[in-house]
Design a protein around this motif. Structure first.
Motif, PDB file in Angstrom:
ATOM      1  N   GLY A   4       0.835  -1.199   0.000  1.00  0.00           N
ATOM      2  CA  GLY A   4       0.000   0.000   0.000  1.00  0.00           C
ATOM      3  C   GLY A   4       0.864   1.241   0.000  1.00  0.00           C
ATOM      4  N   ILE A   5       0.591   2.161  -0.929  1.00  0.00           N
ATOM      5  CA  ILE A   5       1.351   3.408  -1.001  1.00  0.00           C
ATOM      6  C   ILE A   5       0.418   4.559  -0.665  1.00  0.00           C
ATOM      7  N   ILE A   6       0.648   5.157   0.491  1.00  0.00           N
ATOM      8  CA  ILE A   6      -0.136   6.315   0.926  1.00  0.00           C
ATOM      9  C   ILE A   6       0.529   7.558   0.348  1.00  0.00           C
ATOM     10  N   GLY A   7      -0.210   8.252  -0.503  1.00  0.00           N
ATOM     11  CA  GLY A   7       0.372   9.325  -1.300  1.00  0.00           C
ATOM     12  C   GLY A   7       0.763   8.804  -2.671  1.00  0.00           C
ATOM     13  N   GLY A   8       0.162   7.699  -3.036  1.00  0.00           N
ATOM     14  CA  GLY A   8       0.543   7.032  -4.281  1.00  0.00           C
ATOM     15  C   GLY A   8       0.099   7.723  -5.545  1.00  0.00           C
ATOM     16  N   THR A   9      -0.701   8.791  -5.419  1.00  0.00           N
ATOM     17  CA  THR A   9      -1.115   9.532  -6.611  1.00  0.00           C
ATOM     18  C   THR A   9      -0.112  10.619  -6.984  1.00  0.00           C
ATOM     19  N   GLY A  10       0.854  10.895  -6.109  1.00  0.00           N
ATOM     20  CA  GLY A  10       1.899  11.870  -6.416  1.00  0.00           C
ATOM     21  C   GLY A  10       2.959  11.268  -7.324  1.00  0.00           C
ATOM     22  N   GLY A  11       3.879  12.109  -7.780  1.00  0.00           N
ATOM     23  CA  GLY A  11       4.890  11.667  -8.735  1.00  0.00           C
ATOM     24  C   GLY A  11       5.735  10.520  -8.234  1.00  0.00           C
ATOM     25  N   MET A  12       6.292  10.644  -7.024  1.00  0.00           N
ATOM     26  CA  MET A  12       7.143   9.586  -6.491  1.00  0.00           C
ATOM     27  C   MET A  12       6.326   8.349  -6.160  1.00  0.00           C
ATOM     28  N   ILE A  50       4.835   5.355   2.980  1.00  0.00           N
ATOM     29  CA  ILE A  50       4.365   6.737   3.053  1.00  0.00           C
ATOM     30  C   ILE A  50       5.118   7.560   2.018  1.00  0.00           C
ATOM     31  N   SER A  51       4.367   8.176   1.101  1.00  0.00           N
ATOM     32  CA  SER A  51       4.977   8.994   0.045  1.00  0.00           C
ATOM     33  C   SER A  51       4.203  10.299  -0.078  1.00  0.00           C
ATOM     34  N   VAL A  52       4.357  11.144   0.923  1.00  0.00           N
ATOM     35  CA  VAL A  52       3.660  12.434   0.962  1.00  0.00           C
ATOM     36  C   VAL A  52       4.701  13.538   1.151  1.00  0.00           C
ATOM     37  N   PRO A  53       4.329  14.815   0.969  1.00  0.00           N
ATOM     38  CA  PRO A  53       5.297  15.902   1.172  1.00  0.00           C
ATOM     39  C   PRO A  53       5.955  15.834   2.546  1.00  0.00           C
ATOM     40  N   ILE A  54       7.193  16.313   2.615  1.00  0.00           N
ATOM     41  CA  ILE A  54       7.978  16.218   3.848  1.00  0.00           C
ATOM     42  C   ILE A  54       7.210  16.759   5.051  1.00  0.00           C
ATOM     43  N   ARG A  55       6.577  17.917   4.878  1.00  0.00           N
ATOM     44  CA  ARG A  55       5.927  18.573   6.018  1.00  0.00           C
ATOM     45  C   ARG A  55       4.719  17.789   6.530  1.00  0.00           C
ATOM     46  N   SER A  59       2.912  13.616  10.474  1.00  0.00           N
ATOM     47  CA  SER A  59       1.507  13.594  10.901  1.00  0.00           C
ATOM     48  C   SER A  59       0.751  12.435  10.267  1.00  0.00           C
ATOM     49  N   VAL A  60       1.047  12.116   9.000  1.00  0.00           N
ATOM     50  CA  VAL A  60       0.396  10.981   8.347  1.00  0.00           C
ATOM     51  C   VAL A  60       0.827   9.679   9.008  1.00  0.00           C
ATOM     52  N   ILE A  61       2.113   9.571   9.327  1.00  0.00           N
ATOM     53  CA  ILE A  61       2.597   8.351  10.007  1.00  0.00           C
ATOM     54  C   ILE A  61       1.872   8.168  11.338  1.00  0.00           C
ATOM     55  N   HIS A  62       1.752   9.241  12.116  1.00  0.00           N
ATOM     56  CA  HIS A  62       1.087   9.123  13.417  1.00  0.00           C
ATOM     57  C   HIS A  62      -0.387   8.752  13.258  1.00  0.00           C
ATOM     58  N   GLU A  63      -0.980   9.158  12.139  1.00  0.00           N
ATOM     59  CA  GLU A  63      -2.389   8.844  11.903  1.00  0.00           C
ATOM     60  C   GLU A  63      -2.604   7.363  11.627  1.00  0.00           C
ATOM     61  N   GLU A  70       2.602  -6.190  14.010  1.00  0.00           N
ATOM     62  CA  GLU A  70       3.967  -6.691  13.900  1.00  0.00           C
ATOM     63  C   GLU A  70       4.214  -7.461  12.605  1.00  0.00           C
ATOM     64  N   HIS A  71       3.158  -7.941  11.977  1.00  0.00           N
ATOM     65  CA  HIS A  71       3.296  -8.704  10.741  1.00  0.00           C
ATOM     66  C   HIS A  71       3.524  -7.802   9.524  1.00  0.00           C
ATOM     67  N   GLN A  72       3.420  -6.482   9.716  1.00  0.00           N
ATOM     68  CA  GLN A  72       3.547  -5.537   8.610  1.00  0.00           C
ATOM     69  C   GLN A  72       4.889  -4.826   8.638  1.00  0.00           C
ATOM     70  N   LEU A  73       5.227  -4.243   7.500  1.00  0.00           N
ATOM     71  CA  LEU A  73       6.452  -3.443   7.397  1.00  0.00           C
ATOM     72  C   LEU A  73       6.080  -2.035   6.952  1.00  0.00           C
ATOM     73  N   LEU A  74       6.566  -1.035   7.670  1.00  0.00           N
ATOM     74  CA  LEU A  74       6.267   0.371   7.401  1.00  0.00           C
ATOM     75  C   LEU A  74       7.518   1.073   6.895  1.00  0.00           C
ATOM     76  N   ALA A  75       7.376   1.810   5.804  1.00  0.00           N
ATOM     77  CA  ALA A  75       8.508   2.537   5.212  1.00  0.00           C
ATOM     78  C   ALA A  75       8.035   3.899   4.736  1.00  0.00           C
ATOM     79  N   ASP A  76       8.986   4.771   4.436  1.00  0.00           N
ATOM     80  CA  ASP A  76       8.653   6.073   3.861  1.00  0.00           C
ATOM     81  C   ASP A  76       9.638   6.394   2.755  1.00  0.00           C
ATOM     82  N   LEU A  77       9.318   7.437   1.969  1.00  0.00           N
ATOM     83  CA  LEU A  77      10.179   7.855   0.855  1.00  0.00           C
ATOM     84  C   LEU A  77      10.557   9.323   0.995  1.00  0.00           C
ATOM     85  N   THR A  78      10.866   9.739   2.221  1.00  0.00           N
ATOM     86  CA  THR A  78      11.061  11.152   2.518  1.00  0.00           C
ATOM     87  C   THR A  78      12.527  11.568   2.450  1.00  0.00           C
TER      88      THR A  78
END
Length: 274
Positions: A4-12, A50-55, A59-63, A70-78
């Motif tokens: 799942g890519i949150i912010g997946g509609t953006g360029g990155m 997570i692939s959203v603007p830096i700022r 807040s998106v991660i905390h949401e 524990e079975h999932q893996l969380l990453a970001d592209l910041t």
């Protein structure tokens, strides 16, 4: 594997959705206006990116962090890593931070560098991503969030600041790129081209890169110190001091000087032939 890519509609986000699809993943795209919500992507995916603007990243991660197990893996592209990784560690998921060292206009990860900052994961997790990215031609650099942000203060912060400073100085002098066209040199064209490329993009991105990395002020303070010292040599006409400064930096750069000359010669030749 479901990613799942949150912010997946953006360029990155769109670029990396293709990367994961190419690797055989089912990809869920979640944006502000998509039918799939952030919560859907967080609950339903094995890997959540997570692939959203830096700022907005922390807040998106905390949401979404309370939704992960524990079975999932969380990453970001910041472009920054200390704050996003710290925020991701509030979840129960395994955590790896990523920073693609290129923009979405690259179109592919082939030949590009992706920095990884593993925080709470196992060797298999790291190997999985290395194999995935390297299998599509990328280079993966592994480091810590602190070292990443320290390096980005120079690689991004100082470099982007210099480009903005060049453009801002020319504007204050009342000299536009068009005014210089009849006098242009290859090196000047490269430098102004980099500034123009940066200015053609979103100012908020560069404001975040410069203003949100706590390591940047110290780098710019050192830049200011170097400016005062070197401009003092020029203002005094002290050629000997300038030569010592020049040669000291040449020694510091070492063999990179010769490599850089060869690379920029090729770039200049391509520009001339274009």
């Amino acid at each position: 594997m479901k990613t799942g890519i949150i912010g997946g509609t953006g360029g990155m986000g769109r670029l990396f959705s293709e990367v994961f699809k190419k690797a055989g993943h089912e990809v869920l795209i979640a944006g502000r206006k998509t039918e799939i919500t952030w919560e859907d992507a967080a609950r339903l995916s094995d890997i959540v990116i997570i692939s959203v603007p830096i700022r907005d990243t922390v807040s998106v991660i905390h949401e979404i962090a309370p939704l992960l197990g524990e079975h999932q893996l969380l990453a970001d592209l910041t472009s920054l890593k200390i704050s996003p990784v710290k925020a991701m560690l509030t979840s129960k998921a395994r955590v790896i931070g990523f920073h693609p060292m290129f923009g979405p206009t690259a179109g592919t990860i082939r030949g590009q560098t992706i920095v990884a900052t593993p925080a709470r994961c196992n060797e298999d997790d790291l190997r999985f991503f290395k194999d995935l990215f390297e299998g599509q031609g990328a280079r993966v650099t592994i480091t810590t969030p602190d070292e990443h942000d320290r390096m980005m203060a120079v690689i991004q912060g100082l470099t982007h600041f210099k480009a903005i400073l060049l453009a801002g100085t020319m504007r204050r002098l009342g000299i536009s790129p068009a005014d210089t066209e009849s006098y242009i040199s290859p090196v000047y064209r490269i430098e102004t081209g980099i500034a123009g490329r940066l200015l053609a993009q979103n100012p908020e991105l560069y404001a975040d890169i410069l203003c949100m990395n706590p390591q940047v002020p110290a780098v710019l303070e050192m830049c200011h110190k170097a400016f005062l010292e070197i401009s003092g040599m020029v203002n005094k006409g002290d050629k000997d001091a300038f030569a010592r400064e020049f040669l000291a930096s040449r020694d510091w750069y070492g063999s990179f000087c010769e490599l850089a000359q060869k690379e920029t010669d090729l770039l200049i030749q391509e520009m001339v032939n274009w």
